[in-house]
Design an enzyme around this catalytic site. Structure first.
Site, mmCIF file in Angstrom:
data_model
loop_
_atom_site.group_PDB
_atom_site.id
_atom_site.type_symbol
_atom_site.label_atom_id
_atom_site.label_comp_id
_atom_site.label_asym_id
_atom_site.label_seq_id
_atom_site.Cartn_x
_atom_site.Cartn_y
_atom_site.Cartn_z
ATOM 1 N N ASP A 221 0.832 -1.197 0.000
ATOM 2 C CA ASP A 221 0.000 0.000 0.000
ATOM 3 C C ASP A 221 0.874 1.257 0.000
ATOM 4 O OD1 ASP A 221 -2.799 1.086 0.405
ATOM 5 O OD2 ASP A 221 -1.832 1.941 2.182
ATOM 6 N N GLU A 245 1.029 -0.070 -4.788
ATOM 7 C CA GLU A 245 0.038 0.946 -5.144
ATOM 8 C C GLU A 245 0.716 2.286 -5.373
ATOM 9 O OE1 GLU A 245 -3.797 3.217 -3.155
ATOM 10 O OE2 GLU A 245 -2.029 2.699 -1.974
#
Length: 274
Positions: A221, A245
């Protein structure tokens, strides 16, 4: 030289568990693991929202936990395999701040969220998936912790102010800027990965997930909110495929796959076709 692969078949399922029709931008390297991952069709699962135990019929407030568990996911592996998927990306598993059903608000990095089940339940889920030829990708969050303000005593093991960057807010989202790397995203305390203790414990956390539970790869993330050099060091230390991400530009995605991680979610393509 870096080549870019567009994984156009990633996450096609039209369920709440896999609403992102994204692709991966993979840096082609000599390593075996990234090459193997290009052959995988990945289904995203938000553990809390995918499957509940059969006897759980309570109503659900979508701002709170709804009852999804590792065991219930294991009971639905045939469903996922039947759609043609041979890998599953599951949401983060540590204990979270109240209301953190999504997994992105960790408060204890070394305990499994009891809302989802036990450590053994998670191991059983991974083992069952492997017995069916399905790989499991674990989502990790090493940029920030749960929304505790300045009350760091609520976080384990990062319970001191020295473990964090100073309190400031991200207000622009340009790649590789001081603000993006050092300030708080959505007011979430921002870990200082250059602090030796923080760096050591985050690596220990990732290795614990890989070694104890047998995950096959990592989805990371908020990758662009941490320096490329940190990701390069973590990837080298854990030796496992990392897809990250990055919701910024194509150039930012390419920069991190060139130096940092193996692949990124192709948000530029997603924004163009949605």
């Amino acid at each position: 030289t870096v080549s870019v692969l567009y994984w156009s078949d990633l996450m096609r399922a039209a369920s709440i568990a896999s609403v992102l029709a994204l692709a991966l931008l993979a840096a082609v390297t000599a390593a075996k693991t990234p090459a193997e991952w290009t052959q995988r069709r990945i289904y995203q699962v938000l553990t809390d929202r995918f499957a509940r135990p059969a006897n759980d019929t309570r109503s659900c407030n979508f701002n709170e936990y709804c009852g999804g568990t590792f065991n219930a996911m294991a009971d639905h592996l045939d469903y996922i395999a039947g759609m043609g998927f041979n890998a599953i990306w599951i949401s983060p598993v540590p204990v979270n701040y109240e209301g953190g059903y999504h997994g992105y608000w960790a408060t204890n990095f070394f305990k499994i969220n009891p809302h989802f089940g036990t450590e053994q339940d998670l191991k059983n889920f991974v083992a069952k998936a492997h017995s069916m030829g399905i790989w499991i990708m674990i989502d990790i969050v090493v940029n920030h912790v749960g929304p505790v303000g300045m009350n760091f005593s609520e976080i384990f093991p990062f319970n001191e102010s020295a473990h964090y960057h100073p309190d400031c807010a991200v207000t622009q989202y340009d790649c590789n800027t001081e603000m993006v790397h050092r300030c708080r995203l959505f007011q979430l305390p921002d870990l200082d990965q250059q602090n030796p203790f923080v760096q050591q414990q985050l690596q220990k956390y990732v290795q614990w997930l890989l070694n104890d539970f047998g995950f096959d790869g990592i989805r990371a993330d908020t990758v662009m909110y941490i320096e490329q050099s940190y990701w390069a060091g973590l990837q080298s230390a854990v030796g496992t495929f990392i897809a990250g991400e990055i919701s910024g530009t194509f150039a930012c995605n390419q920069a991190y796959t060139n130096y940092g991680i193996d692949a990124t979610l192709n948000y530029p393509m997603y924004y163009a076709i949605r």
